[in-house]
Structure formats: C-alpha cells, structure tokens
Design a protein around this motif. Structure first.
Motif, mmCIF file in Angstrom:
data_model
loop_
_atom_site.group_PDB
_atom_site.id
_atom_site.type_symbol
_atom_site.label_atom_id
_atom_site.label_comp_id
_atom_site.label_asym_id
_atom_site.label_seq_id
_atom_site.Cartn_x
_atom_site.Cartn_y
_atom_site.Cartn_z
ATOM 1 N N MET A 40 32.269 28.411 102.661
ATOM 2 C CA MET A 40 32.150 29.741 103.245
ATOM 3 C C MET A 40 33.395 30.011 104.075
ATOM 4 N N LEU A 41 33.963 31.205 103.907
ATOM 5 C CA LEU A 41 35.211 31.530 104.598
ATOM 6 C C LEU A 41 35.014 32.497 105.756
ATOM 7 N N GLY A 42 33.888 33.166 105.832
ATOM 8 C CA GLY A 42 33.663 34.170 106.857
ATOM 9 C C GLY A 42 34.088 35.533 106.365
ATOM 10 N N ASN A 43 33.667 36.568 107.091
ATOM 11 C CA ASN A 43 33.990 37.955 106.760
ATOM 12 C C ASN A 43 33.459 38.339 105.381
ATOM 13 N N GLY A 44 32.328 37.756 104.984
ATOM 14 C CA GLY A 44 31.724 38.095 103.708
ATOM 15 C C GLY A 44 32.448 37.539 102.501
ATOM 16 N N ARG A 45 33.216 36.464 102.690
ATOM 17 C CA ARG A 45 33.948 35.862 101.574
ATOM 18 C C ARG A 45 33.610 34.392 101.460
ATOM 19 N N LEU A 46 33.846 33.839 100.263
ATOM 20 C CA LEU A 46 33.575 32.428 100.023
ATOM 21 C C LEU A 46 34.426 31.932 98.871
ATOM 22 N N ASP A 47 34.612 30.627 98.815
ATOM 23 C CA ASP A 47 35.253 29.975 97.670
ATOM 24 C C ASP A 47 34.151 29.469 96.757
ATOM 25 N N ALA A 48 34.301 29.731 95.459
ATOM 26 C CA ALA A 48 33.294 29.291 94.499
ATOM 27 C C ALA A 48 33.971 28.670 93.292
ATOM 28 N N GLN A 49 33.354 27.624 92.765
ATOM 29 C CA GLN A 49 33.809 26.983 91.538
ATOM 30 C C GLN A 49 32.977 27.541 90.404
ATOM 31 N N CYS A 50 33.622 28.292 89.527
ATOM 32 C CA CYS A 50 32.904 28.905 88.410
ATOM 33 C C CYS A 50 32.678 27.876 87.307
ATOM 34 N N ILE A 51 31.701 28.153 86.457
ATOM 35 C CA ILE A 51 31.343 27.243 85.372
ATOM 36 C C ILE A 51 32.470 27.143 84.351
ATOM 37 N N ASP A 52 33.291 28.195 84.220
ATOM 38 C CA ASP A 52 34.404 28.145 83.268
ATOM 39 C C ASP A 52 35.581 27.316 83.774
ATOM 40 N N GLY A 53 35.448 26.699 84.960
ATOM 41 C CA GLY A 53 36.463 25.785 85.466
ATOM 42 C C GLY A 53 37.464 26.411 86.419
ATOM 43 N N VAL A 54 37.339 27.681 86.738
ATOM 44 C CA VAL A 54 38.285 28.369 87.614
ATOM 45 C C VAL A 54 37.686 28.473 89.011
ATOM 46 N N LYS A 55 38.494 28.156 90.038
ATOM 47 C CA LYS A 55 38.073 28.314 91.428
ATOM 48 C C LYS A 55 38.448 29.726 91.864
ATOM 49 N N ARG A 56 37.463 30.493 92.342
ATOM 50 C CA ARG A 56 37.709 31.897 92.670
ATOM 51 C C ARG A 56 37.328 32.208 94.108
ATOM 52 N N LEU A 57 38.026 33.178 94.688
ATOM 53 C CA LEU A 57 37.689 33.738 95.990
ATOM 54 C C LEU A 57 36.698 34.869 95.741
ATOM 55 N N CYS A 58 35.506 34.757 96.292
ATOM 56 C CA CYS A 58 34.448 35.724 96.014
ATOM 57 C C CYS A 58 34.117 36.534 97.258
ATOM 58 N N HIS A 59 33.713 37.765 97.024
ATOM 59 C CA HIS A 59 33.349 38.693 98.079
ATOM 60 C C HIS A 59 31.866 39.016 97.943
ATOM 61 N N ILE A 60 31.108 38.870 99.037
ATOM 62 C CA ILE A 60 29.677 39.165 99.009
ATOM 63 C C ILE A 60 29.501 40.674 99.118
ATOM 64 N N ARG A 61 28.794 41.254 98.180
ATOM 65 C CA ARG A 61 28.631 42.705 98.174
ATOM 66 C C ARG A 61 27.785 43.168 99.352
ATOM 67 N N GLY A 62 27.954 44.421 99.715
ATOM 68 C CA GLY A 62 27.326 44.964 100.913
ATOM 69 C C GLY A 62 25.810 44.952 100.886
ATOM 70 N N LYS A 63 25.197 45.081 99.713
ATOM 71 C CA LYS A 63 23.743 45.088 99.606
ATOM 72 C C LYS A 63 23.151 43.731 99.982
ATOM 73 N N MET A 64 23.914 42.658 99.748
ATOM 74 C CA MET A 64 23.443 41.305 100.046
ATOM 75 C C MET A 64 23.858 40.829 101.429
ATOM 76 N N ARG A 65 24.776 41.495 102.066
ATOM 77 C CA ARG A 65 25.533 40.934 103.167
ATOM 78 C C ARG A 65 24.690 40.372 104.306
ATOM 79 N N LYS A 66 23.763 41.127 104.866
ATOM 80 C CA LYS A 66 22.962 40.592 105.973
ATOM 81 C C LYS A 66 21.515 40.347 105.580
ATOM 82 N N LYS A 67 21.210 40.467 104.293
ATOM 83 C CA LYS A 67 19.840 40.280 103.834
ATOM 84 C C LYS A 67 19.655 38.965 103.093
ATOM 85 N N VAL A 68 20.640 38.561 102.307
ATOM 86 C CA VAL A 68 20.570 37.318 101.535
ATOM 87 C C VAL A 68 21.603 36.362 102.100
#
Length: 143
Positions: A40-68
C-alpha cells in the motif's frame, strides 16, 4: 447553538455492514486482469503484481475508497489502461471465499496464496533468519 436535525453522524453510517451478503462471483473481461496487492502506498494507490507477470501501480477508484478496505495480500480485479501499461485501476476486491473459488475455477494460478500477508513470487529461503541452536553448540564445542 445549532440544533441537531439529523439522525447521527459518521459513527452511525459506519455501523452498517452492507457488503456482508453473498454476491455473485465476477470474472475478468478483456481489458481487466487479476492481481495481488504487494504494498500500500497511500493516497488511494498501491503496488500490485498482476497475474500476467507485470507489476503495476494501481489507483483505488472513488466508489471503493472509504467503503472497501484493501490491504496487502488481497486479490483484486484491476482495469488495464490502454495508454499506460504500467498503471491500472482497482475495480473490485475479492474476499477470501471468492478468491478461493476463483482458484478452484482455474482463474488464478496455484502459486498465489489466498488470505495471507505473504504475496506470491516471493522466494522462501530456509536459511534467511533461522538458527539451529544445536549447531551453534556443536561449533562452540569444536573450538
């Protein structure tokens, strides 16, 4: 002093568990990929390892942000960007039961650990931080 006209504040809204009921399992479509949260990086962002083998910087969408609440080791569904391959958007977080059923359907590979803080692709070296005190005593006796 103003009068309270509402039915409560933040704590009243927080008490409701709306996401607990069983929901239908959602599979990936084209333009989407399964991933596991590395950090977890903070500010609604995170590092994720995708199944296709690529490490991506991901952004949590606003609908999920404080609920999930997304944490390290969770299985998520990300939407890939056409114009930026190294970035993605978090669409959905799978709970542990859903992730296990995805693994049973063959959507997730076997090397992913569901519902654990350790993520996949981490090599376990047995000699990293392990001391056998009998071996130390034998070495001391030899000296």
């Amino acid at each position: 002093m103003p009068k309270n006209k509402g039915k409560g504040g933040k704590n009243r809204r927080r008490g409701k568990n709306e996401g607990e009921e069983k929901r239908e399992l959602i599979f990936k479509e084209d333009g989407q990929e399964y991933a596991q949260v590395i950090r977890m990086l903070g500010n609604g962002r995170l590092d994720a390892q995708c199944i296709d083998g690529v490490k991506r910087l991901c952004h949590i969408r606003g609908k999920m942000r404080k609920k999930v609440w997304v944490s390290t080791g969770d299985i998520i569904l990300v939407g890939l960007r056409d114009f930026q391959d190294e970035k993605a958007d978090v669409i959905l977080k799978y709970n542990a039961d859903e992730a296990r059923s995805l693994k049973a359907y063959g959507e997730l590979p076997d090397n992913i650990r569901v519902n654990e803080t350790e993520t996949f692709n981490e090599e376990e070296n047995e000699n990293d931080a392990f001391f056998d005190f009998e071996d130390i005593e034998n070495v001391i006796e030899e000296i």
